[in-house]
Write an enzyme that holds these catalytic residues in place. Structure first.
Site, PDB file in Angstrom:
ATOM      1  N   LYS A   1     -11.120  -3.250  -3.645  1.00  0.00           N
ATOM      2  CA  LYS A   1     -11.932  -2.033  -3.631  1.00  0.00           C
ATOM      3  C   LYS A   1     -11.160  -0.866  -4.224  1.00  0.00           C
ATOM      4  O   LYS A   1     -11.736   0.056  -4.763  1.00  0.00           O
ATOM      5  CB  LYS A   1     -12.297  -1.641  -2.197  1.00  0.00           C
ATOM      6  CG  LYS A   1     -13.134  -2.632  -1.437  1.00  0.00           C
ATOM      7  CD  LYS A   1     -13.615  -1.969  -0.133  1.00  0.00           C
ATOM      8  CE  LYS A   1     -13.795  -2.969   0.974  1.00  0.00           C
ATOM      9  NZ  LYS A   1     -12.688  -3.035   1.926  1.00  0.00           N
TER      10      LYS A   1
ATOM     11  N   LYS B   1       0.818  -1.219   0.000  1.00  0.00           N
ATOM     12  CA  LYS B   1       0.000   0.000   0.000  1.00  0.00           C
ATOM     13  C   LYS B   1       0.845   1.260   0.000  1.00  0.00           C
ATOM     14  O   LYS B   1       0.477   2.254  -0.623  1.00  0.00           O
ATOM     15  CB  LYS B   1      -0.961   0.007   1.193  1.00  0.00           C
ATOM     16  CG  LYS B   1      -2.098  -0.987   1.026  1.00  0.00           C
ATOM     17  CD  LYS B   1      -3.270  -0.672   1.927  1.00  0.00           C
ATOM     18  CE  LYS B   1      -4.435  -1.578   1.602  1.00  0.00           C
ATOM     19  NZ  LYS B   1      -5.525  -1.490   2.545  1.00  0.00           N
TER      20      LYS B   1
ATOM     21  N   LYS C   1      -5.470  -9.689  -6.973  1.00  0.00           N
ATOM     22  CA  LYS C   1      -6.668  -9.818  -6.137  1.00  0.00           C
ATOM     23  C   LYS C   1      -7.740  -8.807  -6.548  1.00  0.00           C
ATOM     24  O   LYS C   1      -7.413  -7.666  -6.864  1.00  0.00           O
ATOM     25  CB  LYS C   1      -6.214  -9.540  -4.690  1.00  0.00           C
ATOM     26  CG  LYS C   1      -7.169  -9.898  -3.614  1.00  0.00           C
ATOM     27  CD  LYS C   1      -6.619  -9.450  -2.266  1.00  0.00           C
ATOM     28  CE  LYS C   1      -6.621  -7.940  -2.137  1.00  0.00           C
ATOM     29  NZ  LYS C   1      -6.439  -7.423  -0.788  1.00  0.00           N
TER      30      LYS C   1
HETATM   31  P1  TYM Z   1     -11.109  -5.511   3.745  1.00  0.00           P
HETATM   32  O1  TYM Z   1     -12.077  -4.408   3.947  1.00  0.00           O
HETATM   33  O2  TYM Z   1      -9.982  -5.280   2.787  1.00  0.00           O
HETATM   34  O3  TYM Z   1     -11.844  -6.820   3.276  1.00  0.00           O
HETATM   35  C1  TYM Z   1     -12.941  -7.339   4.009  1.00  0.00           C
HETATM   36  C2  TYM Z   1     -12.952  -8.848   3.959  1.00  0.00           C
HETATM   37  O4  TYM Z   1     -13.013  -9.295   2.602  1.00  0.00           O
HETATM   38  C3  TYM Z   1     -11.942 -10.186   2.328  1.00  0.00           C
HETATM   39  N1  TYM Z   1     -11.507  -9.968   0.938  1.00  0.00           N
HETATM   40  C4  TYM Z   1     -11.468 -10.930   0.006  1.00  0.00           C
HETATM   41  N2  TYM Z   1     -11.774 -12.235   0.044  1.00  0.00           N
HETATM   42  C5  TYM Z   1     -11.631 -12.937  -1.101  1.00  0.00           C
HETATM   43  N3  TYM Z   1     -11.193 -12.388  -2.266  1.00  0.00           N
HETATM   44  C6  TYM Z   1     -10.874 -11.083  -2.348  1.00  0.00           C
HETATM   45  N4  TYM Z   1     -10.463 -10.546  -3.493  1.00  0.00           N
HETATM   46  C7  TYM Z   1     -11.000 -10.284  -1.175  1.00  0.00           C
HETATM   47  N5  TYM Z   1     -10.773  -8.976  -0.892  1.00  0.00           N
HETATM   48  C8  TYM Z   1     -11.088  -8.815   0.399  1.00  0.00           C
HETATM   49  C9  TYM Z   1     -10.853  -9.813   3.313  1.00  0.00           C
HETATM   50  O5  TYM Z   1      -9.957 -10.868   3.534  1.00  0.00           O
HETATM   51  C10 TYM Z   1     -11.661  -9.460   4.538  1.00  0.00           C
HETATM   52  O6  TYM Z   1     -11.985 -10.615   5.270  1.00  0.00           O
HETATM   53  N6  TYM Z   1      -8.169  -5.242   7.740  1.00  0.00           N
HETATM   54  C11 TYM Z   1      -9.438  -5.746   7.252  1.00  0.00           C
HETATM   55  C12 TYM Z   1     -10.626  -5.255   8.090  1.00  0.00           C
HETATM   56  C13 TYM Z   1     -10.465  -5.514   9.537  1.00  0.00           C
HETATM   57  C14 TYM Z   1     -10.613  -6.756  10.208  1.00  0.00           C
HETATM   58  C15 TYM Z   1     -10.355  -6.469  11.579  1.00  0.00           C
HETATM   59  C16 TYM Z   1     -10.931  -8.041   9.777  1.00  0.00           C
HETATM   60  C17 TYM Z   1     -10.132  -4.575  10.462  1.00  0.00           C
HETATM   61  N7  TYM Z   1     -10.074  -5.157  11.690  1.00  0.00           N
HETATM   62  C18 TYM Z   1     -10.391  -7.495  12.534  1.00  0.00           C
HETATM   63  C19 TYM Z   1     -10.965  -9.056  10.763  1.00  0.00           C
HETATM   64  C20 TYM Z   1     -10.705  -8.775  12.107  1.00  0.00           C
HETATM   65  C21 TYM Z   1      -9.613  -5.284   5.836  1.00  0.00           C
HETATM   66  O7  TYM Z   1      -9.055  -4.295   5.413  1.00  0.00           O
HETATM   67  O8  TYM Z   1     -10.528  -5.995   5.143  1.00  0.00           O
END
Ligand code: TYM
Length: 336
Positions: A203, A117, A200
């Site tokens: 967003k 990032k 991947k």
């Molecule tokens: P974030 O917002 O990037 O993504 C949310 C969830 O979606 C999953 N994900 C995917 N799964 C499969 N294929 C993809 N292309 C894909 N893109 C995203 C992510 O693995 C995630 O489960 N840091 C985290 C948010 C967070 C969090 C936490 C999660 C903050 N605190 C505590 C668990 C526990 C994040 O940025 O997810």
């Protein structure tokens, strides 16, 4: 001292930065729905994480509500699961500071997501982007969650959380924090970009054609799959290395239809790419259109969403406040 056994509590979240996509749904939220049956669930909107990169305040507000609407539209039941904005429970930031004092810099230096990032602009990146995994550990440990359902990309952050919990427990010779288990479930733990099967689905990808958003209507879904990168090989076959785009679309098809990869291949091995894309569009629209419709209805009722979130905050605080009070005692802070 051995770590306490994992408990029945679940914590997870999504960053409310807009463009919630099929990867978020298949890799995470769909699994959260199933886990509600036999777990106590806390599903937050990770708005503190969202501000690790600049956000427009009005858009952030709208995105928090939209993501909450998506949770419900995907099947999270707010009566069963606590849905809440992370920033409304002050324990997240407070615990993040405490844990940051127990996290060696060397551990954070290993985090690949920061490197990706921040890119070449490392010196200009915010401190929060660097310490983000500590906040994530705080999110989980604040609820003493036993299980954390996430997609594949969060695995390294979960390992760090386990290390931090273990280091804290050892330093204070306690079993205060359970060591959480990552739940990386199903066949869609890493959904790939529609424009590049080796990247991947994300967003933050500049191209909206790289992903299917949960807000896309049927025509947009059809257009995006039509434009999705394909190859010149005849028929459909599964080979992640030689045909990453075909493998990704086949995988999405199988997961959406709840069938195995072999069953998916049996249905479409003799189809050309464009015929297969039409089949894929049909199943995607069938799954996503009720979600999109419910999301739209909910977004039109911000009062309902805010009331539901307030209830989630109350339930989250009830647990978080107890953890923080007990934790301060462990550390040696006065309870005044
Ligand atoms: P974030 O917002 O990037 O993504 C949310 C969830 O979606 C999953 N994900 C995917 N799964 C499969 N294929 C993809 N292309 C894909 N893109 C995203 C992510 O693995 C995630 O489960 N840091 C985290 C948010 C967070 C969090 C936490 C999660 C903050 N605190 C505590 C668990 C526990 C994040 O940025 O997810």
């Amino acid at each position: 001292m051995p770590s306490p056994a994992a408990n029945n509590r679940i914590l997870s979240g999504v960053q409310p930065t807009g463009n919630l996509h099929l990867g978020n749904y298949l890799g995470a939220i769909r699994n959260w729905v199933k886990l509600q049956q036999n777990h106590e669930c806390f599903y937050m909107l990770a708005d503190l994480h969202a501000i690790t990169v600049p956000q427009d305040p009005a858009l952030l507000r709208a995105n928090v509500r939209e993501t909450a609407a998506a949770y419900i539209a995907c099947g999270i039941d707010p009566k069963h699961s606590a849905i809440f904005p992370q920033s409304s429970v002050s324990g997240h930031s407070e615990l993040a500071w405490i844990l940051s004092c127990h996290t060696p810099l060397g551990w954070l230096n290993r985090m690949t997501q920061f490197k990706e990032k921040a890119g070449k602009q490392k010196d200009n990146a915010a401190l929060g982007l660097y310490s983000y995994p500590v906040l994530m550990a705080a999110d989980i440990l604040l609820y003493k969650a036993g299980f954390v359902p996430v997609g594949e990309d969060q695995k390294q952050h979960l390992e760090l959380c386990r290390d931090i919990a273990g280091a804290f427990n050892r330093q204070y010779q306690t079993e205060f924090f359970p060591i959480p288990e990552p739940l990386i479930l199903g066949e869609a733990t890493r959904v790939m970009s529609l424009r590049d099967g080796t990247k991947k689905m994300s967003k933050s990808d500049e191209s909206d054609y790289s992903r299917i958003n949960l807000t896309d209507d049927a025509d947009t879904i059809a257009l995006k799959f039509r434009k999705a990168k394909s190859d010149m090989v005849e028929g459909m076959s599964y080979d992640e290395t030689a045909r990453p785009e075909a493998a990704n679309l086949l995988n999405i098809y199988a997961v959406l239809k709840n069938i195995t990869r072999e069953q998916a291949l049996a249905e479409c091995a003799d189809k050309n790419f464009s015929a297969f894309k039409q089949m894929l569009t049909e199943v995607a629209v069938e799954t996503l259109s009720p979600i999109t419709r419910t999301m739209r209805e909910l977004i039109a009722s911000p009062d309902y969403i805010d009331e539901m979130l307030a209830n989630g905050v109350e339930r989250a605080k009830a647990v978080a406040d107890v953890t923080m009070r007990e934790l301060k005692n462990v550390i040696g802070f006065l309870d005044i």
